[in-house]
Write a protein that holds these residues in place. Structure first.
Motif, short mmCIF file in Angstrom:
data_model
loop_
_atom_site.label_atom_id
_atom_site.label_comp_id
_atom_site.label_asym_id
_atom_site.label_seq_id
_atom_site.Cartn_x
_atom_site.Cartn_y
_atom_site.Cartn_z
N ARG A 86 1.11 -1.40 0.17
CA ARG A 86 0.22 0.03 -0.09
C ARG A 86 0.92 0.92 -0.07
NH1 ARG A 86 -4.89 -1.56 4.21
NH2 ARG A 86 -6.08 -2.83 2.03
N CYS A 87 1.79 1.31 0.82
CA CYS A 87 2.64 3.08 0.97
C CYS A 87 3.93 2.73 0.15
CB CYS A 87 2.80 3.07 2.29
SG CYS A 87 3.51 1.72 3.26
N GLY A 88 4.39 1.73 0.54
CA GLY A 88 5.87 1.15 -0.44
C GLY A 88 6.65 1.49 0.33
N LYS A 89 7.18 0.98 1.26
CA LYS A 89 7.68 1.16 2.37
C LYS A 89 8.16 0.02 2.88
CE LYS A 89 5.56 5.38 5.23
NZ LYS A 89 5.62 6.14 6.46
N VAL A 90 9.69 -0.34 3.29
CA VAL A 90 10.37 -1.63 3.07
C VAL A 90 10.48 -1.83 5.12
CG1 VAL A 90 11.98 -3.00 2.40
CG2 VAL A 90 10.73 -1.56 0.88
N PHE A 91 9.95 -2.40 5.41
CA PHE A 91 10.48 -3.00 6.81
C PHE A 91 11.71 -3.43 7.15
CE2 PHE A 91 6.12 -1.14 6.28
CZ PHE A 91 6.21 0.41 7.26
N ASP A 92 12.37 -4.50 8.32
CA ASP A 92 13.43 -5.03 8.64
C ASP A 92 12.05 -6.07 9.35
OD1 ASP A 92 15.59 -3.94 7.42
OD2 ASP A 92 15.86 -3.08 9.27
N ILE A 93 12.44 -7.42 9.10
CA ILE A 93 11.40 -7.96 9.97
C ILE A 93 12.79 -9.16 10.14
CG2 ILE A 93 9.71 -7.47 9.67
CD1 ILE A 93 9.22 -9.99 7.12
N GLU A 94 12.21 -10.23 11.31
CA GLU A 94 13.68 -11.28 12.38
C GLU A 94 12.50 -11.90 12.40
OE1 GLU A 94 16.03 -9.74 12.84
OE2 GLU A 94 15.51 -7.31 13.03
N VAL A 95 12.97 -13.02 11.50
CA VAL A 95 11.56 -14.06 11.02
C VAL A 95 12.98 -15.59 10.62
CG1 VAL A 95 9.76 -13.20 10.43
CG2 VAL A 95 11.04 -13.50 9.16
N LEU A 96 14.29 -15.42 10.29
CA LEU A 96 14.85 -16.26 10.16
C LEU A 96 15.14 -16.91 11.22
CD1 LEU A 96 17.65 -14.78 7.45
CD2 LEU A 96 15.15 -17.09 7.06
N PRO A 97 15.30 -18.11 11.55
CA PRO A 97 15.46 -19.23 13.02
C PRO A 97 17.39 -19.53 12.74
CG PRO A 97 14.66 -20.72 11.22
CD PRO A 97 14.38 -19.93 10.51
N GLU A 98 18.05 -19.13 13.87
CA GLU A 98 19.54 -19.36 14.39
C GLU A 98 19.84 -20.61 13.23
OE1 GLU A 98 21.96 -17.78 15.66
OE2 GLU A 98 20.80 -15.85 15.58
N GLY A 99 20.69 -20.81 13.06
CA GLY A 99 21.71 -21.96 11.67
C GLY A 99 20.76 -22.27 11.17
N LEU A 100 19.66 -21.49 10.23
CA LEU A 100 19.28 -22.16 8.74
C LEU A 100 19.75 -22.21 8.02
CD1 LEU A 100 16.33 -22.63 7.56
CD2 LEU A 100 16.45 -20.04 7.09
N GLU A 101 21.77 -21.36 7.93
CA GLU A 101 22.30 -21.70 6.61
C GLU A 101 22.89 -23.33 7.10
OE1 GLU A 101 22.12 -18.31 8.58
OE2 GLU A 101 21.92 -17.58 7.35
N ASN A 102 23.35 -23.57 8.20
CA ASN A 102 23.82 -24.59 9.00
C ASN A 102 23.06 -26.00 8.16
OD1 ASN A 102 26.29 -23.04 9.40
ND2 ASN A 102 25.55 -23.41 11.74
N ARG A 103 21.83 -25.69 8.29
CA ARG A 103 21.20 -26.30 8.37
C ARG A 103 20.54 -26.89 7.17
NH1 ARG A 103 15.70 -25.56 11.66
NH2 ARG A 103 16.49 -23.31 11.84
N GLU A 106 24.01 -29.04 6.10
CA GLU A 106 23.30 -31.08 6.65
C GLU A 106 22.91 -31.50 6.01
OE1 GLU A 106 22.68 -29.44 10.75
OE2 GLU A 106 24.69 -29.15 10.77
N ARG A 107 21.37 -31.15 5.54
CA ARG A 107 20.30 -31.95 5.09
C ARG A 107 20.59 -32.00 3.37
NH1 ARG A 107 14.85 -29.64 7.68
NH2 ARG A 107 15.50 -29.97 9.85
N HIS A 108 21.13 -30.75 2.61
CA HIS A 108 21.10 -31.28 1.66
C HIS A 108 22.86 -30.44 0.76
CE1 HIS A 108 16.96 -30.43 1.58
NE2 HIS A 108 17.02 -29.06 2.97
N GLY A 109 23.79 -30.53 1.64
CA GLY A 109 24.94 -30.38 1.02
C GLY A 109 25.34 -28.95 -0.05
N HIS A 110 24.79 -28.52 0.63
CA HIS A 110 25.01 -26.59 -0.45
C HIS A 110 25.10 -25.95 0.44
CE1 HIS A 110 22.25 -28.47 -3.27
NE2 HIS A 110 21.28 -28.19 -2.51
N LEU A 111 26.05 -25.07 0.46
CA LEU A 111 26.56 -24.00 0.94
C LEU A 111 26.75 -22.80 1.01
CD1 LEU A 111 28.98 -23.47 3.20
CD2 LEU A 111 31.09 -22.69 1.46
N VAL A 112 25.15 -22.32 1.59
CA VAL A 112 24.63 -21.34 1.58
C VAL A 112 25.73 -19.90 2.20
CG1 VAL A 112 22.59 -19.35 2.49
CG2 VAL A 112 22.66 -22.25 1.86
N THR A 113 26.04 -18.51 1.11
CA THR A 113 26.99 -17.97 0.97
C THR A 113 26.02 -16.32 1.40
OG1 THR A 113 26.62 -17.44 -1.30
CG2 THR A 113 28.38 -18.81 -0.52
N GLU A 114 24.86 -16.84 1.31
CA GLU A 114 24.05 -15.30 1.24
C GLU A 114 22.94 -15.57 1.14
OE1 GLU A 114 22.80 -11.32 -1.27
OE2 GLU A 114 24.60 -12.12 -1.03
#
Length: 130
Positions: A86-103, A106-114
């Motif tokens: 509606r207003c076009g503003k962008v907000f920070d939100i905190e929803v990513l669980p800690e260690g998501l990149e590591n999971r 561990e599960r798929h063998g992909h190395l997350v860099t970003e």
């Protein structure tokens, strides 16, 4: 920090500090418009060049959200964004669980860099106006 970034020009410092002090995730046009008033010698090209340099060196993050102008964020840690449709503003939100990149590794063998996760919806302010 690289030598090129340490040697901030006055304009680069002005642009960086503007984004850092105003965490509204501005577009290049918004940065230019806001700073031009008190800095008449500032050009749009200077704003674009410096935003790109600051992004390339990791001091700023570029935020890409579908069909929305590219925005810039001085917060470079892992976090998500919500674009209010509606207003076009962008907000920070905190929803990513800690260690998501590591999971992912561990599960798929992909190395997350970003990590980039963006949401579209209606912000609290717009929802309360209804």
């Amino acid at each position: 920090m690289t030598t090129a970034v340490r040697k901030f020009s006055r304009q680069r410092e002005l642009i960086y500090n503007h984004i850092k002090e105003n965490p509204v995730h501005p577009t290049a046009d918004e940065v230019y418009t806001s700073l031009k008033k008190e800095n008449p010698a500032l050009s749009m090209g200077t704003v674009y060049r410096n935003l790109n340099l600051l992004s390339e060196t990791g001091m700023l993050k570029k935020i890409h959200i579908d069909n929305s102008p590219e925005r810039f964020d001085a917060r470079t840690d892992v976090h998500c964004h919500l674009l209010c449709t509606r207003c076009g503003k962008v907000f920070d939100i905190e929803v990513l669980p800690e260690g998501l990149e590591n999971r992912v590794f561990e599960r798929h063998g992909h190395l997350v860099t970003e990590t980039s996760l963006n949401f579209k919806g209606i912000c609290r302010g717009c929802a309360e106006e209804k």
